[in-house]
Design a protein around this motif. Structure first.
Motif, PDB file in Angstrom:
ATOM      1  N   HIS A 446       0.474 -38.860 -18.442  1.00 40.61           N
ATOM      2  CA  HIS A 446       0.623 -39.856 -19.517  1.00 40.61           C
ATOM      3  C   HIS A 446      -0.364 -39.559 -20.652  1.00 40.61           C
ATOM      4  CE1 HIS A 446       3.290 -42.666 -17.588  1.00 40.61           C
ATOM      5  NE2 HIS A 446       2.479 -42.920 -16.578  1.00 40.61           N
ATOM      6  N   ALA A 447      -1.626 -39.360 -20.264  1.00 41.18           N
ATOM      7  CA  ALA A 447      -2.684 -39.251 -21.266  1.00 41.18           C
ATOM      8  C   ALA A 447      -2.533 -37.973 -22.084  1.00 41.18           C
ATOM      9  CB  ALA A 447      -4.050 -39.284 -20.588  1.00 41.18           C
ATOM     10  N   LEU A 448      -2.105 -36.907 -21.429  1.00 46.50           N
ATOM     11  CA  LEU A 448      -1.970 -35.631 -22.129  1.00 46.50           C
ATOM     12  C   LEU A 448      -0.850 -35.718 -23.173  1.00 46.50           C
ATOM     13  CD1 LEU A 448      -3.140 -32.750 -22.096  1.00 46.50           C
ATOM     14  CD2 LEU A 448      -1.184 -32.108 -20.691  1.00 46.50           C
ATOM     15  N   ILE A 449       0.275 -36.289 -22.771  1.00 46.78           N
ATOM     16  CA  ILE A 449       1.370 -36.452 -23.736  1.00 46.78           C
ATOM     17  C   ILE A 449       0.903 -37.350 -24.873  1.00 46.78           C
ATOM     18  CG2 ILE A 449       3.704 -37.347 -24.073  1.00 46.78           C
ATOM     19  CD1 ILE A 449       3.681 -34.834 -22.448  1.00 46.78           C
ATOM     20  N   GLY A 450       0.205 -38.414 -24.516  1.00 51.30           N
ATOM     21  CA  GLY A 450      -0.301 -39.324 -25.549  1.00 51.30           C
ATOM     22  C   GLY A 450      -1.214 -38.612 -26.532  1.00 51.30           C
ATOM     23  N   ALA A 502       6.847 -36.501 -15.369  1.00 50.41           N
ATOM     24  CA  ALA A 502       6.965 -35.080 -15.695  1.00 50.41           C
ATOM     25  C   ALA A 502       5.857 -34.286 -15.008  1.00 50.41           C
ATOM     26  CB  ALA A 502       6.913 -34.889 -17.208  1.00 50.41           C
ATOM     27  N   ALA A 503       4.638 -34.838 -15.010  1.00 48.35           N
ATOM     28  CA  ALA A 503       3.532 -34.127 -14.373  1.00 48.35           C
ATOM     29  C   ALA A 503       3.764 -33.996 -12.873  1.00 48.35           C
ATOM     30  CB  ALA A 503       2.222 -34.857 -14.649  1.00 48.35           C
ATOM     31  N   GLU A 504       4.217 -35.080 -12.241  1.00 49.42           N
ATOM     32  CA  GLU A 504       4.517 -35.010 -10.802  1.00 49.42           C
ATOM     33  C   GLU A 504       5.534 -33.915 -10.552  1.00 49.42           C
ATOM     34  OE1 GLU A 504       5.834 -38.667  -8.979  1.00 49.42           O
ATOM     35  OE2 GLU A 504       4.552 -39.883 -10.262  1.00 49.42           O
ATOM     36  N   ASP A 505       6.551 -33.909 -11.404  1.00 51.69           N
ATOM     37  CA  ASP A 505       7.673 -32.991 -11.262  1.00 51.69           C
ATOM     38  C   ASP A 505       7.204 -31.545 -11.370  1.00 51.69           C
ATOM     39  OD1 ASP A 505      10.214 -32.051 -11.096  1.00 51.69           O
ATOM     40  OD2 ASP A 505      11.017 -33.272 -12.744  1.00 51.69           O
ATOM     41  N   VAL A 506       6.428 -31.256 -12.424  1.00 41.90           N
ATOM     42  CA  VAL A 506       5.996 -29.881 -12.683  1.00 41.90           C
ATOM     43  C   VAL A 506       5.020 -29.417 -11.604  1.00 41.90           C
ATOM     44  CG1 VAL A 506       4.619 -28.457 -14.249  1.00 41.90           C
ATOM     45  CG2 VAL A 506       6.377 -29.992 -15.153  1.00 41.90           C
ATOM     46  N   VAL A 507       4.092 -30.275 -11.216  1.00 40.50           N
ATOM     47  CA  VAL A 507       3.018 -29.841 -10.323  1.00 40.50           C
ATOM     48  C   VAL A 507       3.460 -29.852  -8.857  1.00 40.50           C
ATOM     49  CG1 VAL A 507       0.679 -30.344  -9.524  1.00 40.50           C
ATOM     50  CG2 VAL A 507       1.266 -30.608 -11.933  1.00 40.50           C
ATOM     51  N   PHE A 508       4.140 -30.894  -8.445  1.00 36.49           N
ATOM     52  CA  PHE A 508       4.442 -31.038  -7.018  1.00 36.49           C
ATOM     53  C   PHE A 508       5.874 -30.657  -6.673  1.00 36.49           C
ATOM     54  CE2 PHE A 508       0.850 -33.674  -7.929  1.00 36.49           C
ATOM     55  CZ  PHE A 508       0.011 -33.498  -6.844  1.00 36.49           C
ATOM     56  N   GLY A 509       6.716 -30.499  -7.651  1.00 38.21           N
ATOM     57  CA  GLY A 509       8.087 -30.067  -7.379  1.00 38.21           C
ATOM     58  C   GLY A 509       9.063 -31.226  -7.374  1.00 38.21           C
ATOM     59  N   HIS A 510      10.309 -30.872  -7.560  1.00 35.56           N
ATOM     60  CA  HIS A 510      11.390 -31.831  -7.726  1.00 35.56           C
ATOM     61  C   HIS A 510      11.527 -32.788  -6.547  1.00 35.56           C
ATOM     62  CE1 HIS A 510      14.398 -32.652 -10.599  1.00 35.56           C
ATOM     63  NE2 HIS A 510      15.373 -32.706  -9.708  1.00 35.56           N
ATOM     64  N   VAL A 588       8.549 -32.376 -20.244  1.00 36.95           N
ATOM     65  CA  VAL A 588       8.304 -31.374 -19.203  1.00 36.95           C
ATOM     66  C   VAL A 588       7.813 -30.084 -19.836  1.00 36.95           C
ATOM     67  CG1 VAL A 588       9.441 -29.910 -17.500  1.00 36.95           C
ATOM     68  CG2 VAL A 588       9.895 -32.359 -17.523  1.00 36.95           C
ATOM     69  N   ALA A 589       8.368 -29.738 -21.002  1.00 41.59           N
ATOM     70  CA  ALA A 589       7.945 -28.497 -21.659  1.00 41.59           C
ATOM     71  C   ALA A 589       6.466 -28.565 -22.029  1.00 41.59           C
ATOM     72  CB  ALA A 589       8.789 -28.254 -22.906  1.00 41.59           C
ATOM     73  N   ILE A 590       6.042 -29.704 -22.593  1.00 40.76           N
ATOM     74  CA  ILE A 590       4.623 -29.833 -22.972  1.00 40.76           C
ATOM     75  C   ILE A 590       3.735 -29.753 -21.731  1.00 40.76           C
ATOM     76  CG2 ILE A 590       2.880 -31.333 -24.004  1.00 40.76           C
ATOM     77  CD1 ILE A 590       5.038 -32.513 -25.758  1.00 40.76           C
ATOM     78  N   VAL A 591       4.140 -30.471 -20.677  1.00 37.36           N
ATOM     79  CA  VAL A 591       3.338 -30.480 -19.458  1.00 37.36           C
ATOM     80  C   VAL A 591       3.233 -29.071 -18.873  1.00 37.36           C
ATOM     81  CG1 VAL A 591       3.285 -31.305 -17.078  1.00 37.36           C
ATOM     82  CG2 VAL A 591       3.749 -32.900 -18.919  1.00 37.36           C
ATOM     83  N   SER A 592       4.357 -28.362 -18.781  1.00 36.06           N
ATOM     84  CA  SER A 592       4.336 -27.023 -18.168  1.00 36.06           C
ATOM     85  C   SER A 592       3.459 -26.073 -18.958  1.00 36.06           C
ATOM     86  CB  SER A 592       5.735 -26.405 -18.114  1.00 36.06           C
ATOM     87  OG  SER A 592       6.674 -27.339 -17.715  1.00 36.06           O
ATOM     88  N   SER A 593       3.519 -26.161 -20.286  1.00 37.89           N
ATOM     89  CA  SER A 593       2.752 -25.183 -21.052  1.00 37.89           C
ATOM     90  C   SER A 593       1.280 -25.564 -21.127  1.00 37.89           C
ATOM     91  CB  SER A 593       3.354 -25.010 -22.448  1.00 37.89           C
ATOM     92  OG  SER A 593       3.376 -26.266 -23.086  1.00 37.89           O
ATOM     93  N   ASN A 594       0.908 -26.694 -20.558  1.00 39.78           N
ATOM     94  CA  ASN A 594      -0.502 -27.082 -20.567  1.00 39.78           C
ATOM     95  C   ASN A 594      -1.028 -27.290 -19.157  1.00 39.78           C
ATOM     96  OD1 ASN A 594      -1.437 -27.542 -23.496  1.00 39.78           O
ATOM     97  ND2 ASN A 594       0.577 -28.479 -23.402  1.00 39.78           N
ATOM     98  N   ARG A 595      -0.470 -26.503 -18.245  1.00 33.69           N
ATOM     99  CA  ARG A 595      -0.816 -26.680 -16.844  1.00 33.69           C
ATOM    100  C   ARG A 595      -2.315 -26.497 -16.598  1.00 33.69           C
ATOM    101  NH1 ARG A 595       1.149 -26.333 -11.447  1.00 33.69           N
ATOM    102  NH2 ARG A 595      -0.730 -27.143 -10.491  1.00 33.69           N
ATOM    103  N   GLU A 596      -2.894 -25.503 -17.278  1.00 31.61           N
ATOM    104  CA  GLU A 596      -4.295 -25.180 -17.023  1.00 31.61           C
ATOM    105  C   GLU A 596      -5.215 -26.343 -17.417  1.00 31.61           C
ATOM    106  OE1 GLU A 596      -7.429 -21.614 -18.063  1.00 31.61           O
ATOM    107  OE2 GLU A 596      -5.452 -21.636 -19.000  1.00 31.61           O
TER     108      GLU A 596
END
Ligand code: ADP
Ligand code: MG
Ligand code: ZN
Length: 637
Positions: A446-450, A502-510, A588-596
């Motif tokens: 949430h906070a990262l997207i914000g 989106a973060a749950e999805d990207v990090v922990f899987g569908h 999801v795109a923003i979250v994935s490209s900012n995984r680090e």
């Protein structure tokens, strides 16, 4: 007169019979019980004399009490006491107790006095049945009574309404003690109402030039904005009595009671004029007549009619001014707003930042604050708070300060109080583990997207300390007093709300996403639907597709309410889904490209439990550029 007594007797008769039977059963039941369980009702025989509670305590202290038997759930007791003057003869005394107080039990224990508590007797089945019968009998009795009076008395139906007189439910305060100084932040409303004080104090100034003094004013505004307070301030400034009554109290089970209360109220007010009558929640009686299935609520309509009649009935210069309050002016009957009734409307809105500051000043008058605590920053942190919220906030902060044994209220108490008021009680921190990690990723999402979406409100705080229903929370600071929201801001909010999932999805899987996003998803759906149906922000164009979210008046609107056609409904659904899907893909795109950076933030958050906005942005800034947010600066002079 004779006839009346006969009628009363008629009414009392069934009650008498019922009570007689009840007494019979009670006493026989009590006797049956004696044999096996000991007495369950304190013996009422006259051989046992009485003693006051205070005397009893004296006896306990003097060590004269040897045994206590407590009955009736602690309401009375039989005490065995010795009398040193009479050779330590044992006396039995009855005492009325104030209830089963733990202190008493403790004292008895300390003094090692033997005591016994006898459980209250369960009513024999016949008594239960009787209890069930009693109510309808009473009701039938009183109905007969009322009906008799209606038909038999010369006064006709009107006489029955004397019924309400016995329990007048309005309040009268001779002196409210509230002054305009105590009401802050509602400058316009105050200006409007200051004139009313003059109406009450010097009516001649207006009547001498032939002006009609208004009779009624309607204060319109959300709860907690100070409507009651304003009305009291008017009475306080003018030094006149304040009569108040809540609309919901008018509406009673018995038809006619409300109307008679209105009549009583005005009668009392006339006796005490000049004075001010305050009717709170007037929408409870003043709803449009004729609404409601089956012809509406007779009682309410009678009450309303009575109110209108009374308002018409007194002259403009009788020295009575009626102020009514509501937060639903849209549902009021138009007859109420006619000239000569509540024809003046004063809006009392939630305060802006300046208003909040001055309200805070009012409520800090009697509180100790730390020197460096700035009320301005509190006002800035609390957009949307009403006067009542702010009063509550300062009180919570003062309680926290006392609990922490501090001398004066500081910023940390204010912060905690704000959080508590908005999000509920703080829970215990989560123990480390998989679910804490997941919640951390969710909140950081949430906070990262914000932070990274330009049109989103900036992050104020991220925390893993549960509060209310939430396991973790991300706070955003909304733009000051924003009344217009753009399409891209709405889109940004949808993306922000989807950030957790989106973060749950990207990090922990569908397969591993959780129910934790339920609330977010509900919000997303409602925002997207409103964009389509209310704000014309979809391909369907600028058409309103729903009649707003007004409450349906049962009965009146049920038949005529036009709904959108099936095919439009389907199109709305498609638009909503497309919009949310599009936003989710972007998120999801923003979250994935900012995984680090997310991993870093999560480590940080798990370590600290809470991060404020600046800390959060500092970490993000090491990895990626943060778009500048446009904020309208709050005006404070
Ligand atoms: P309403 O009648 O609009 O629901 P109240 O007048 O009952 O609100 O307000 C409740 C309390 O909140 C007041 O007793 C007061 O302590 C505080 N309050 C509300 N509005 C204000 C205000 N404008 N200035 C100061 N205190 C306020
Ligand atoms: Mg009120
Ligand atoms: Zn969430």
């Amino acid at each position: 007169m004779n006839q009346r007594w006969r009628l009363i007797a008629l009414w009392l008769l069934p009650i008498g019979v019922v009570l007689l039977i009840a007494w019979q059963i009670l006493s026989s039941g009590g006797l049956n019980d004696l044999g096996n369980r000991g007495p369950t009702v304190a013996p009422r025989n006259t051989a046992v004399s009485r003693m006051s509670y205070g005397r009893f305590l004296d006896y306990v202290e003097a060590g004269r009490v040897t045994a206590v038997d407590i009955y009736d759930g602690g309401r009375n007791a039989v005490v065995e006491a010795v009398d040193p003057d009479l050779d330590n003869r044992v006396q039995r005394l009855r005492v009325d107790l104030p209830g089963l107080a733990p202190e008493l039990i403790n004292t008895l224990k300390q003094e090692s006095i033997s005591f016994d508590i006898h459980p209250p007797k369960t009513a024999p089945p016949a008594l239960g049945l009787l209890g069930n019968l009693l109510f309808p009998l009473l009701l039938i009795g009183s109905l007969i009574f009322l009906a008799r009076r209606n038909s038999g008395m010369p006064g006709g139906p009107g006489q029955a309404m004397q019924f309400g007189k016995s329990k007048a439910r309005f309040m009268m305060e001779a002196e409210t003690g509230v002054k305009f100084d105590d009401v802050a932040g509602v400058t316009e409303a105050k200006q409007e109402l200051e004139e009313v004080v003059t109406f009450l104090k010097q009516p001649e100034r207006f009547t001498s030039v032939g002006a009609q003094i208004p009779r009624g004013m309607l204060l319109v505004g959300p709860p907690g904005t100070g409507k009651t307070l304003l009305a009291k301030a008017i009475a306080g400034e003018a030094g006149v009595p304040f009569f108040s009554l809540s609309g919901s109290e008018f509406v009673e089970m018995f038809v006619g009671v409300g109307a008679s209360r209105v009549r009583d109220l005005f009668k009392k007010a006339k006796e005490n004029s000049p004075c001010l009558i305050f009717i709170d929640e007037i929408d409870a009686v003043g709803r449009q007549r004729g609404a409601g299935i089956g012809g509406g609520n007779d009682e309410r309509e009678q009450t309303l009619n009575q109110l209108l009649t009374e308002m018409d009935g007194f002259e403009g210069n009788s020295g009575i001014i009626i102020i009514a309050a509501t937060n639903r002016p849209d549902v009021l009957d138009s007859a109420l707003m006619r000239p000569g009734r509540f024809d003046r409307q004063v809006t009392v809105d939630a305060p802006d930042i300046k208003g909040r500051l001055s309200i805070l000043e009012v409520h800090c008058r009697n509180k100790k604050l730390e020197d460096d605590l700035s009320l301005e920053s509190i006002a800035r942190r609390t957009p949307g708070f009403t006067g009542a919220d702010l009063a509550n906030l300062m009180n919570e902060a003062a309680i926290l300060t006392a609990r922490r044994r501090k001398e004066a209220i500081g910023l940390s108490e204010i912060d905690d109080a704000v959080d508590r008021i908005i999000a509920g009680m703080e829970g215990r921190p989560l123990t480390d583990g998989r679910s804490k990690r997941l919640i951390a990723y969710h909140e950081v999402g949430h906070a990262l997207i914000g932070t990274l979406v330009k049109d989103h409100d900036p992050v104020q705080k991220v925390t893993l300390i549960p509060r209310g229903q939430a396991q973790g929370l991300t706070w955003f600071s909304p733009d000051e007093e924003q009344s217009l929201v753009t399409r891209s801001q709405l889109k940004a909010r949808i993306m922000g709300a989807l950030g957790g999932r989106a973060a749950e999805d990207v990090v922990f899987g569908h397969q591993e996403v959780t129910t934790g996003a339920g609330g977010d998803i509900q919000q997303v759906a409602s925002m997207a639907r409103q964009m389509v149906t209310r704000f014309g922000m979809s391909d369907l164009g600028p058409v309103s597709l729903e009649g707003g979210n007004q409450e349906v008046f049962l009965g009146r609107d049920l038949m005529t309410r036009s709904d959108v056609s099936d095919s439009i409904a389907r199109q709305i659904d498609e638009q909503v889904r497309a919009m949310v899907k599009h936003c989710y893909t972007e998120t999801v795109a923003i979250v994935s490209s900012n995984r680090e950076v997310m991993d870093h933030l999560v480590e940080n958050l798990i370590d600290k439990e809470s991060m404020d906005g600046d800390e959060f942005r500092d970490v993000v800034a090491k990895f990626t550029e943060i778009p500048e947010k446009e904020r309208s600066a709050p005006i404070l002079d």
